[in-house]
Design an enzyme around this catalytic site. Structure first.
Site, PDB file in Angstrom:
ATOM      1  N   HIS A 163       0.813  -1.215   0.000  1.00 18.84           N
ATOM      2  CA  HIS A 163       0.000   0.000   0.000  1.00 18.84           C
ATOM      3  C   HIS A 163       0.848   1.266   0.000  1.00 18.84           C
ATOM      4  O   HIS A 163       1.907   1.344   0.596  1.00 18.84           O
ATOM      5  CB  HIS A 163      -0.928   0.005   1.217  1.00 18.84           C
ATOM      6  CG  HIS A 163      -0.191  -0.043   2.529  1.00 18.84           C
ATOM      7  ND1 HIS A 163       0.273   1.080   3.173  1.00 18.84           N
ATOM      8  CD2 HIS A 163       0.165  -1.094   3.311  1.00 18.84           C
ATOM      9  CE1 HIS A 163       0.875   0.733   4.299  1.00 18.84           C
ATOM     10  NE2 HIS A 163       0.819  -0.581   4.404  1.00 18.84           N
ATOM     11  N   ASP A 164       0.363   2.274  -0.738  1.00 17.66           N
ATOM     12  CA  ASP A 164       0.928   3.626  -0.749  1.00 17.66           C
ATOM     13  C   ASP A 164       2.321   3.695  -1.362  1.00 17.66           C
ATOM     14  O   ASP A 164       3.021   4.693  -1.191  1.00 17.66           O
ATOM     15  CB  ASP A 164       0.960   4.224   0.661  1.00 17.66           C
ATOM     16  CG  ASP A 164      -0.410   4.288   1.307  1.00 17.66           C
ATOM     17  OD1 ASP A 164      -1.248   5.069   0.821  1.00 17.66           O
ATOM     18  OD2 ASP A 164      -0.654   3.548   2.284  1.00 17.66           O
ATOM     19  N   GLY A 196       5.062  -1.061   2.752  1.00 15.66           N
ATOM     20  CA  GLY A 196       4.239   0.119   2.510  1.00 15.66           C
ATOM     21  C   GLY A 196       5.031   1.413   2.414  1.00 15.66           C
ATOM     22  O   GLY A 196       6.087   1.573   3.031  1.00 15.66           O
TER      23      GLY A 196
END
Length: 269
Positions: A122-123, A140
């Protein structure tokens, strides 16, 4: 050629499918997903909700794109995965969407190759022309610059930055920022100087390569404190954009910078 959708594919009614798209058997495409023109989704690929694929991407079997983030604070918020054009995404690759605690999106550039079993959490942000070899793992919030190569079975800790044109060796772990234009490898990844072969292959001239080599020796091998080495490089090596970029990247680092392999005690100050 018109869009070709296999009869066993499951596509949410809110998804947008471009022209000349090929969708193979048992593909699943989620709500509000977008699949760009010329994209080829092979059998059993999964494109989750709120995922945008640009043009001419090729996704191989069992890849899962836009899955929910592996983040304990994620509560089902609407976040995104955005992928550019002409990417090759091989078997069993996983790319997770962003979180509201981060940038709310995972962003992939164009002309990248993600080999089998690589993972982008994520991200993350991955620039154009990047290559992640088999089973590379990005935690992440990792930032990967353009034209980076990360060799197989390597792992990058959360929030780490990998500068453009860096080459990271295989079976390595990275817990500090890797500056642009550098070569790094080892079980606990360390720097081994500029990525000269990669730079020459990408058209960098001799002045840039010589300048980066000289700057590296000053910053990492002169025995000077980090700030003093950077100041000396700024004073003595001028007019080379790549050197300026190297200095600014190091100055901007919040995580600390991967040390030279001869610095056994870790990141120099």
């Amino acid at each position: 050629m018109s869009t070709d959708i296999h009869s066993t594919a499951v596509i949410d009614q809110t998804a947008e499918i471009g022209e000349n798209v090929h969708i193979g058997p048992y593909v699943v495409i989620g709500a509000e997903a977008k699949v760009g023109d010329g994209t080829f989704l092979e059998s059993h690929t999964v494109i989750q909700a709120n995922t945008e694929l640009g043009k001419n991407n090729h996704v191989h079997p069992h890849a899962v794109i836009g899955g929910e983030p592996q983040h304990s604070a994620y509560k089902g918020e609407k976040t995104y995965t955005r992928i550019g054009d002409n990417n090759i995404i091989r078997e069993c690759v996983t790319i997770h969407r962003g979180t509201v605690q981060g940038s709310e999106e995972t962003k992939i550039g164009s002309n990248c190759m993600f080999m089998a079993y690589s993972h982008i959490a994520h991200d993350c942000s991955v620039g154009d022309n990047a290559i992640l070899a088999n089973a590379v793992q990005l935690a992440g919030h990792v930032e990967v610059g353009r034209n980076v190569i990360i060799s197989g079975l390597s792992a990058v800790q959360q929030f780490i930055r990998i500068g453009e044109y860096a080459f990271l060796g295989g079976a390595s772990g990275y817990k500090l920022d890797v500056p642009p234009f550098m070569l790094a490898h080892g079980v606990r990844g360390m720097l081994f100087g500029p990525n000269l072969i990669g730079l020459r292959r990408n058209g960098f001239d001799s002045d840039a390569c010589k300048g980066l080599k000289r700057a590296y020796k000053t910053i990492f091998r002169s025995g000077l404190k980090r700030d003093d080495g950077l100041a000396l490089v700024e004073e003595e090596i001028t007019g080379i954009a790549e050197v300026d970029r190297l200095v600014s990247f190091i100055r901007e680092s919040k995580n600390g910078v991967t040390p030279d392999h001869k610095q056994r005690s870790g990141n120099a100050n």
